[in-house]
Scaffold this motif. Structure first.
Motif, PDB file in Angstrom:
ATOM      1  N   SER A   5       0.916  -1.248  -0.223  1.00 19.32           N
ATOM      2  CA  SER A   5      -0.296   0.479   0.256  1.00 19.32           C
ATOM      3  C   SER A   5       0.937   1.098   0.109  1.00 19.32           C
ATOM      4  N   ALA A   6       0.143   1.918  -0.667  1.00 19.61           N
ATOM      5  CA  ALA A   6       1.557   3.925   0.130  1.00 19.61           C
ATOM      6  C   ALA A   6       1.488   4.476   0.695  1.00 19.61           C
ATOM      7  N   VAL A   7      -0.293   3.660   1.311  1.00 15.55           N
ATOM      8  CA  VAL A   7       0.101   4.443   2.863  1.00 15.55           C
ATOM      9  C   VAL A   7       0.302   3.057   4.089  1.00 15.55           C
ATOM     10  N   PRO A   8       1.706   3.288   4.710  1.00 17.72           N
ATOM     11  CA  PRO A   8       1.402   2.159   5.401  1.00 17.72           C
ATOM     12  C   PRO A   8       1.330   1.539   6.762  1.00 17.72           C
ATOM     13  N   GLU A  35      -9.281  10.416   6.449  1.00 14.27           N
ATOM     14  CA  GLU A  35      -8.047   9.187   7.276  1.00 14.27           C
ATOM     15  C   GLU A  35      -7.959   8.225   5.913  1.00 14.27           C
ATOM     16  N   HIS A  36      -7.163   7.867   6.180  1.00 12.64           N
ATOM     17  CA  HIS A  36      -6.418   6.944   5.148  1.00 12.64           C
ATOM     18  C   HIS A  36      -5.828   5.893   5.977  1.00 12.64           C
ATOM     19  N   PHE A  74     -14.482   2.047  10.138  1.00 15.42           N
ATOM     20  CA  PHE A  74     -14.314   1.430   9.326  1.00 15.42           C
ATOM     21  C   PHE A  74     -13.773   1.037   7.816  1.00 15.42           C
ATOM     22  N   PRO A  75     -12.423   0.393   8.160  1.00 15.20           N
ATOM     23  CA  PRO A  75     -11.493   1.388   6.857  1.00 15.20           C
ATOM     24  C   PRO A  75     -11.928   0.978   5.067  1.00 15.20           C
ATOM     25  N   THR A  76     -11.724   2.139   4.817  1.00 14.19           N
ATOM     26  CA  THR A  76     -11.933   1.710   2.786  1.00 14.19           C
ATOM     27  C   THR A  76     -10.460   1.647   2.359  1.00 14.19           C
ATOM     28  N   THR A  77     -11.034   1.281   1.121  1.00  8.70           N
ATOM     29  CA  THR A  77      -9.242   1.976   0.034  1.00  8.70           C
ATOM     30  C   THR A  77      -9.058   2.877   0.025  1.00  8.70           C
ATOM     31  N   ALA A  78     -10.027   4.321  -0.103  1.00 10.52           N
ATOM     32  CA  ALA A  78     -10.319   5.552  -0.408  1.00 10.52           C
ATOM     33  C   ALA A  78     -10.012   6.099   0.559  1.00 10.52           C
ATOM     34  N   PRO A  79      -9.952   7.547   0.057  1.00 10.51           N
ATOM     35  CA  PRO A  79      -9.338   8.397   1.138  1.00 10.51           C
ATOM     36  C   PRO A  79     -11.383   8.371   1.978  1.00 10.51           C
ATOM     37  N   GLN A  80     -11.057   9.004   3.232  1.00 12.18           N
ATOM     38  CA  GLN A  80     -12.572   8.632   4.047  1.00 12.18           C
ATOM     39  C   GLN A  80     -12.936   9.787   4.918  1.00 12.18           C
TER      40      GLN A  80
END
Length: 128
Positions: A5-8, A35-36, A74-80
């Motif tokens: 991922s680009a964001v670790p 949030e990322h 709830f995490p998502t792949t897109a910036p939230q």
């Protein structure tokens, strides 16, 4: 195997704060941030919580004013995007004579690991 991922790991970005006087000697604060999450966090459906704290800047130690309750994320792949609003009595903000400098501290906690990250907004000056 998934590509890295680009964001670790969880991250916060772009924390902004605005303040609007409201009736009854109170101020309405609006806070926005993004949030990322990493692919690992999304794929494993790791539990998160977010909240905002409000602080008044002092010369020595900053004073905690109040905070919002924590909300499940709830995490998502897109910036939230995350948006919080709260109304605070001016008497709670006014800790010294003169104008007050207030900032928001956004928080994001990984409930699996307990890791919390914070990011502050810029400071805004209030004449309460």
């Amino acid at each position: 195997m998934n590509a890295p991922s680009a964001v670790p790991a969880q991250a916060l970005g772009g924390v902004t704060i605005t303040a609007t006087p409201v009736s009854g000697d109170r101020t309405r604060f609006n806070v926005h941030f993004t949030e990322h999450f990493s692919n690992f966090e999304v794929n494993n459906k790791l539990p998160f919580a977010d909240w905002v704290e409000f602080w008044e800047q002092d010369e020595s130690d900053d004073d905690w004013i109040t905070g919002t309750k924590a909300f499940r994320v709830f995490p998502t792949t897109a910036p939230q995007p995350a948006d919080f609003s709260i109304t605070i009595a001016n008497s709670k903000i006014d800790g010294e004579s003169g104008a007050e400098e207030v900032y928001a501290r956004a928080a994001l906690r990984n409930d699996e690991t307990g890791r919390v990250i914070y990011q502050n907004s810029r400071r805004i000056q209030l004449g309460v």
